[in-house]
Motif scaffolding. Structure first.
Motif: not given
Length: 192
Positions: A44-51, A55-56, A69-72, A83-90
């Motif tokens: 699951n970690d590998n899949q999440d990191q690949a996605l 996305y990045a 598309y990837i996100h939703d 990822v939403d939390w990460w995007v909101d970081q400075p």
């Protein structure tokens, strides 16, 4: 009395042997379950990191349609929230990825479950080892009490009173030691 102690120590040893087998078997089963959880967590970690990497890359190349598309569509709700939390970081002080402990939306539940199962298996193995050691103590005590029985039996067959008293005295000393050890060892098999 010596015969009763012999029976008690043999019974305890037998019961503890069963407990050793049960704990080792259950420990192996739970250890296998922990391994499966570790494997699932890694996958699951590998899949999440690949996605996340895809996305990045889409964000960096300004391909907002692909990023959306990837996100939703492809991300799990948990990963999308992380990822939403990460995007909101400075940009200058934020982490490089959403896979950090500071992210309140990123969870390692599968890792926690695997670690918990692993701890449970280790405890079962430790319990099995203790039961095995206790069983060994009772095995040794069985041999010692049997020696007292042997000496009492020989004493009853000897005609010379001095030898008979000597054998009985040694047998009694061994029996007394056995009684004390039996009391010290107690009932680890849990009969009472």
């Amino acid at each position: 009395l010596a015969a009763i102690i012999t029976a008690w120590t043999a019974f305890q040893s037998s019961q503890l042997g069963d407990k050793v087998q049960e704990n080792y078997s259950e420990g192996i089963r739970i250890s296998d379950q922990a391994s499966q959880e570790y494997n699932t967590a890694v996958a699951n970690d590998n899949q999440d990191q690949a996605l996340f990497l895809e996305y990045a890359k889409a964000l960096v190349s300004n391909d907002l349609d692909m990023a959306t598309y990837i996100h939703d569509t492809l991300m799990t709700p948990e990963l999308a929230a992380a990822v939403d939390w990460w995007v909101d970081q400075p940009d200058e002080t934020g982490p490089d990825s959403p896979f950090v402990e500071d992210n309140p939306n990123w969870s390692n539940e599968q890792w926690d479950l695997a670690n918990s199962l692993d701890d449970e298996a280790l405890q079962l193995f430790a319990d099995a080892k203790k039961a095995d050691n206790d069983g060994d103590e009772f095995d040794l005590l069985t041999v010692i009490v049997t020696l007292a029985l042997f000496l009492f039996g020989i004493a009853s067959l000897v005609r010379q009173q001095r030898i008979m008293i000597g054998l009985a005295a040694v047998g009694a000393a061994i029996l007394l030691y056995s009684i004390v050890q039996t009391i010290i060892l107690g009932d680890p098999a849990g009969l009472f």
